[in-house]
Design a protein around this motif. Structure first.
Motif, PDB file in Angstrom:
ATOM      1  N   GLN A 282      -9.101  30.586   7.556  1.00  0.00           N
ATOM      2  CA  GLN A 282      -8.326  29.508   6.900  1.00  0.00           C
ATOM      3  C   GLN A 282      -6.245  29.688   7.401  1.00  0.00           C
ATOM      4  OE1 GLN A 282      -9.762  26.716   6.337  1.00  0.00           O
ATOM      5  NE2 GLN A 282     -11.586  27.839   6.124  1.00  0.00           N
ATOM      6  N   SER A 283      -6.215  28.196   7.982  1.00  0.00           N
ATOM      7  CA  SER A 283      -4.861  28.214   8.434  1.00  0.00           C
ATOM      8  C   SER A 283      -3.351  29.164   7.264  1.00  0.00           C
ATOM      9  CB  SER A 283      -3.852  27.047   9.042  1.00  0.00           C
ATOM     10  OG  SER A 283      -4.797  26.604   9.490  1.00  0.00           O
ATOM     11  N   ALA A 284      -2.749  29.849   7.699  1.00  0.00           N
ATOM     12  CA  ALA A 284      -2.169  30.578   6.353  1.00  0.00           C
ATOM     13  C   ALA A 284      -0.702  29.329   6.484  1.00  0.00           C
ATOM     14  CB  ALA A 284      -0.804  32.082   7.529  1.00  0.00           C
ATOM     15  N   ALA A 285      -1.114  28.914   4.909  1.00  0.00           N
ATOM     16  CA  ALA A 285      -0.211  27.494   5.059  1.00  0.00           C
ATOM     17  C   ALA A 285      -0.580  26.770   3.636  1.00  0.00           C
ATOM     18  CB  ALA A 285      -0.861  26.014   6.317  1.00  0.00           C
ATOM     19  N   ARG A 286       0.712  26.711   3.270  1.00  0.00           N
ATOM     20  CA  ARG A 286       0.655  26.448   1.682  1.00  0.00           C
ATOM     21  C   ARG A 286      -0.915  25.565   1.073  1.00  0.00           C
ATOM     22  NH1 ARG A 286       3.857  26.124  -3.113  1.00  0.00           N
ATOM     23  NH2 ARG A 286       3.656  24.658  -4.294  1.00  0.00           N
ATOM     24  N   ALA A 287      -1.093  24.580   1.768  1.00  0.00           N
ATOM     25  CA  ALA A 287      -3.051  23.919   1.500  1.00  0.00           C
ATOM     26  C   ALA A 287      -3.386  25.263   1.313  1.00  0.00           C
ATOM     27  CB  ALA A 287      -2.938  22.586   2.410  1.00  0.00           C
ATOM     28  N   THR A 288      -3.747  25.242   2.050  1.00  0.00           N
ATOM     29  CA  THR A 288      -4.541  26.508   2.052  1.00  0.00           C
ATOM     30  C   THR A 288      -4.309  27.667   0.972  1.00  0.00           C
ATOM     31  OG1 THR A 288      -5.290  27.294   4.201  1.00  0.00           O
ATOM     32  CG2 THR A 288      -5.413  29.134   3.642  1.00  0.00           C
ATOM     33  N   PHE A 289      -3.258  27.937   0.674  1.00  0.00           N
ATOM     34  CA  PHE A 289      -2.860  29.019  -0.160  1.00  0.00           C
ATOM     35  C   PHE A 289      -3.177  28.337  -1.775  1.00  0.00           C
ATOM     36  CE2 PHE A 289       0.719  30.993   2.255  1.00  0.00           C
ATOM     37  CZ  PHE A 289       0.198  31.478   2.970  1.00  0.00           C
ATOM     38  N   LEU A 290      -2.925  27.047  -1.732  1.00  0.00           N
ATOM     39  CA  LEU A 290      -3.699  26.146  -3.393  1.00  0.00           C
ATOM     40  C   LEU A 290      -4.676  26.124  -3.505  1.00  0.00           C
ATOM     41  CD1 LEU A 290      -0.721  23.608  -3.195  1.00  0.00           C
ATOM     42  CD2 LEU A 290      -0.638  25.300  -4.876  1.00  0.00           C
ATOM     43  N   LYS A 291      -5.362  26.064  -2.279  1.00  0.00           N
ATOM     44  CA  LYS A 291      -7.290  26.145  -2.319  1.00  0.00           C
ATOM     45  C   LYS A 291      -7.450  26.996  -2.940  1.00  0.00           C
ATOM     46  CE  LYS A 291      -8.522  22.477   0.750  1.00  0.00           C
ATOM     47  NZ  LYS A 291      -8.789  22.634   2.565  1.00  0.00           N
ATOM     48  N   LEU A 321       1.354  35.414  -1.432  1.00  0.00           N
ATOM     49  CA  LEU A 321       0.704  34.679  -0.507  1.00  0.00           C
ATOM     50  C   LEU A 321       1.552  34.141   0.642  1.00  0.00           C
ATOM     51  CD1 LEU A 321      -2.482  32.857  -1.608  1.00  0.00           C
ATOM     52  CD2 LEU A 321      -2.195  34.910   0.109  1.00  0.00           C
ATOM     53  N   THR A 322       2.578  32.601  -0.150  1.00  0.00           N
ATOM     54  CA  THR A 322       3.337  32.319   1.061  1.00  0.00           C
ATOM     55  C   THR A 322       4.612  33.895   1.617  1.00  0.00           C
ATOM     56  OG1 THR A 322       3.518  31.020  -0.656  1.00  0.00           O
ATOM     57  CG2 THR A 322       5.247  31.047   0.961  1.00  0.00           C
ATOM     58  N   LEU A 323       5.582  34.704   0.709  1.00  0.00           N
ATOM     59  CA  LEU A 323       5.778  35.379   0.525  1.00  0.00           C
ATOM     60  C   LEU A 323       4.810  36.397   1.469  1.00  0.00           C
ATOM     61  CD1 LEU A 323       7.814  36.571  -2.785  1.00  0.00           C
ATOM     62  CD2 LEU A 323       8.780  35.444  -0.585  1.00  0.00           C
ATOM     63  N   SER A 324       3.863  36.606   1.543  1.00  0.00           N
ATOM     64  CA  SER A 324       3.296  37.908   2.432  1.00  0.00           C
ATOM     65  C   SER A 324       3.127  37.623   4.121  1.00  0.00           C
ATOM     66  CB  SER A 324       1.951  37.762   1.820  1.00  0.00           C
ATOM     67  OG  SER A 324       0.882  37.072   2.566  1.00  0.00           O
ATOM     68  N   VAL A 325       3.419  36.253   3.937  1.00  0.00           N
ATOM     69  CA  VAL A 325       2.648  35.944   5.378  1.00  0.00           C
ATOM     70  C   VAL A 325       4.039  36.105   6.534  1.00  0.00           C
ATOM     71  CG1 VAL A 325       0.470  35.272   4.802  1.00  0.00           C
ATOM     72  CG2 VAL A 325       2.766  33.672   4.940  1.00  0.00           C
ATOM     73  N   ALA A 326       5.529  35.574   4.696  1.00  0.00           N
ATOM     74  CA  ALA A 326       6.684  35.383   6.015  1.00  0.00           C
ATOM     75  C   ALA A 326       7.203  36.225   7.135  1.00  0.00           C
ATOM     76  CB  ALA A 326       7.480  35.188   4.707  1.00  0.00           C
TER      77      ALA A 326
END
Ligand code: SF4
Length: 326
Positions: A282-291, A321-326
């Motif tokens: 999936q895309s490395a995006a907030r919507a994915t992280f929330l799921k 997850l957000t920090l890890s892909v920044a």
């Protein structure tokens, strides 16, 4: 504290022979957990086998790019080791988020794997506790249980695994080397811990006399990143309310692979294959992280005082997850 005998063998075989005699014979290394338990009369060993003379404190790079941590490698030495900081930052960060500098200077890799729960009833012999005294009951289920687990619990025990190191090792897919009376074996960390079920006194697959000799970290995947995030009541010297260990690889905005483990919420270091499935491809995006966070906590069973951990753990995972892909 009961009286006990003490030995300090210089050979692995001798140490194992001594400990295989009885489940009341205990290995001691840093002593940062066991001695506390002995002072509280929670642990009452007949003999302590001091393993500090066995030379198991080396940290060694493997020919394939992995790393072997001797069971007696001190937490502070592992955390500050240049290869750990470069290739396994999730482990360095997890270790440095735990305990205090003094404790990290003494605590060992093997001892941390066997760190006991901080459930207050486990540590207080005036109260019923199935883990300490099988069949006596669980005082925490109807008592103060704010710090305790929401994943992997049973009607007999809801105690949280308190370690930070072990959450990172779960995400890194570490392998544990064990030597016992029947020889050597290697056990993936995913198979090392037991759920409490009806036997919460059994926390791992170890048998009397089994000694953890080392922990092997596989080589990091090229291009992968890792991170540990811990949420707690105060900034230092405190156990996790929720934590997340991430090992992730992103290419062109897509998540190629992800490994996720949670701490502070499980009865063992909690690998979330559900979150990983929601992330991979999936895309490395907030919507994915929330799921992924929803998937990770879908089976959570809060206790009377810790429903807040469900939302806290989700937010912890999304933030990690957000920090890890920044
Ligand atoms: Fe004992 Fe587990 Fe209950 Fe705590 S939660 S009192 S460790 S049985």
């Amino acid at each position: 504290m009961d009286t006990f005998s003490y030995s300090r063998p210089t050979s692995l075989d001798r140490a194992i022979q001594s400990a295989a005699k009885s489940s009341r014979v205990k290995f001691v290394a840093g002593g940062t957990n066991l001695i506390d338990m002995m002072k509280l009369n929670v642990e009452r060993p007949s003999e302590l086998v001091d393993i500090n003379a066995l030379g198991l404190d080396q940290i060694t790079a493997t020919a394939t790019g992995g790393l072997i941590l001797g069971a007696l490698a001190r937490n502070s030495d592992v955390a500050h080791h240049p290869i750990v900081m470069r290739d396994y930052p999730v482990l360095s960060q997890a270790l440095l988020s735990g305990a205090s500098p003094q404790l990290r200077n003494m605590a060992t890799t093997g001892g941390n794997l066997l760190q006991r729960t901080r459930c207050v009833y486990f540590r207080d012999t005036a109260h019923a506790c199935n883990k300490r005294d099988p069949g006596s009951g669980c005082s925490a289920i109807d008592g103060p249980n704010r710090m305790l687990a929401i994943l992997g619990t049973s009607k007999d025990c809801i105690a949280t695994n308190p370690s930070d190191q072990n959450v990172a090792l779960a995400a890194l897919e570490a392998t544990i080397q064990i030597q016992g009376a029947k020889g050597k074996r290697s056990v993936p960390i995913a198979e090392f811990y037991l759920l409490p079920g009806t036997t919460p006194q059994r926390e791992t697959i170890l048998q009397p006399g089994d000694l953890i000799t080392s922990v092997t970290l596989p080589p990091p995947a090229p291009g992968s990143k890792s991170l540990y995030l811990k949420l707690r009541d105060r900034a230092a010297y405190e156990f996790a309310l929720a934590s997340a260990a991430i090992v992730i690889k992103v290419t062109a905005g897509k998540i190629v692979s992800a490994r996720v483990a949670l701490g502070g919420v499980g009865t063992k270091p909690w690998r979330s294959h559900e979150a990983e499935a929601a992330l991979t491809g999936q895309s490395a995006a907030r919507a994915t992280f929330l799921k992924a966070a929803e998937a990770a906590l879908r089976d959570a069973q809060p206790q009377s005082e810790n429903a807040f951990k469900v939302e806290l753990a989700k937010r912890c995972l999304v933030r990690a997850l957000t920090l890890s892909v920044a």
